[in-house]
Motif scaffolding. Structure first.
Motif, short mmCIF file in Angstrom:
data_model
loop_
_atom_site.label_atom_id
_atom_site.label_comp_id
_atom_site.label_asym_id
_atom_site.label_seq_id
_atom_site.Cartn_x
_atom_site.Cartn_y
_atom_site.Cartn_z
N CYS A 161 -4.91 -0.82 -1.48
CA CYS A 161 -6.07 -1.24 -2.25
C CYS A 161 -6.56 -2.55 -1.64
O CYS A 161 -5.79 -3.50 -1.48
CB CYS A 161 -5.71 -1.44 -3.72
SG CYS A 161 -7.06 -2.20 -4.66
N CYS A 164 -6.11 -5.52 -4.66
CA CYS A 164 -4.78 -5.98 -5.15
C CYS A 164 -3.68 -5.77 -4.10
O CYS A 164 -2.55 -6.16 -4.32
CB CYS A 164 -4.42 -5.30 -6.45
SG CYS A 164 -4.00 -3.55 -6.26
N CYS A 186 -7.94 0.89 -5.98
CA CYS A 186 -7.12 1.63 -6.94
C CYS A 186 -7.83 1.63 -8.31
O CYS A 186 -8.84 0.95 -8.50
CB CYS A 186 -5.73 1.01 -7.03
SG CYS A 186 -5.69 -0.58 -7.88
N CYS A 189 -8.50 -1.71 -10.03
CA CYS A 189 -9.45 -2.66 -9.43
C CYS A 189 -10.88 -2.13 -9.36
O CYS A 189 -11.82 -2.90 -9.17
CB CYS A 189 -9.00 -3.02 -8.01
SG CYS A 189 -7.40 -3.84 -7.97
ZN ZN Z 1 -6.06 -2.47 -6.70
#
Ligand code: ZN
Length: 250
Positions: A161, A164, A186, A189
């Protein structure tokens, strides 16, 4: 001093009754524009008129990095005679050439990318008619596009991701790709990034793990290609000309 280099023609236009202006992607010099005086005459030092994908040993001079170089010799290798037999295969090759033209600078050498491009054309030329032909050319095109993005330093974050940093897993419940975020997102996020597209697990897997491309279904590869076209469009500020012919591929 004349320069000798391996080259593939990525664009050729008629300049006069007998001459052409061609853009070549060369192995050690990068992209060059050159005038081929007399190339359309029956006898020339260029093995006949220069067409897109013509490749071989090129000799050129006057490459002062401004204006056009002058071709003095072009020893063409046998052409990719199978490419024109299927319009979608041919369009994928035109698209690859357009991307090389748009995304590399004049006299900016990328020998690895040159090898990838020539290999892509050779592999495309070796495809034979089959029910999987369009799947197979998409797989080759996607591999080449990922090589191109990597080589020019534009490869988005595809194995985690981008926000994150969590490592990608096909077990993620939802997976997105965002152009402005420059990579995968993801489920935790994605809400922070309004501009994004949702990917199937298998499409995300092809991007995160290119080895999966070889086994992927055509529907999956079409989605991967759609994501890549959108990414190229975002980075170029406009859609590449050939993009509409690829999205339409059967
Ligand atoms: Zn993420």
């Amino acid at each position: 001093m004349p320069t000798t280099d391996d080259a593939v023609c990525i664009r050729a236009i008629d300049y006069s009754e007998t001459s052409q202006i061609a853009t070549f992607f060369t192995r050690n010099t990068g992209k060059i524009g050159a005038i081929a005086k007399g190339s359309k005459r029956p006898k020339s030092a260029f093995d006949g008129p220069i067409e897109i994908f013509a490749h071989g040993r090129l000799v050129f001079s006057g490459s002062n990095r401004q204006g056009l170089a002058t071709l003095t010799e072009f020893q063409q290798q046998p052409g990719f005679s199978n490419l024109p037999k299927d319009l979608f295969v041919l369009n994928c090759c035109f698209f690859a050439a357009e991307l090389v033209n748009l995304l590399t600078g004049d006299y900016d050498a990328h020998p690895g990318l040159f090898d990838n491009f020539l290999e892509f054309l050779q592999n495309a030329d070796q495809l034979r008619p089959s029910a999987d032909l369009h799947r197979d050319i998409l797989a080759l095109l996607i591999r080449f596009q990922l090589d191109l993005l990597k080589e020019i330093g534009l490869l988005p974050v595809l194995n985690s991701c981008v926000n994150c940093k969590k490592t990608f897993s096909p077990a993620w419940p939802e997976i997105y790709f965002s152009n402005p975020a420059n990579g995968l997102l993801c489920k935790d996020c994605e809400t922070s990034f309004p501009e994004k597209m949702r990917l199937t697990k298998s499409a995300a897997d092809c991007l995160a793990n290119p080895a999966a491309i070889a086994q992927a279904k055509k529907t999956t590869l079409k989605q991967v290609e759609q994501a890549l076209v959108s990414y190229f469009t975002y980075n170029l500020g406009r859609p590449p000309k050939m993009a509409k012919h690829i999205g339409r591929g059967s």
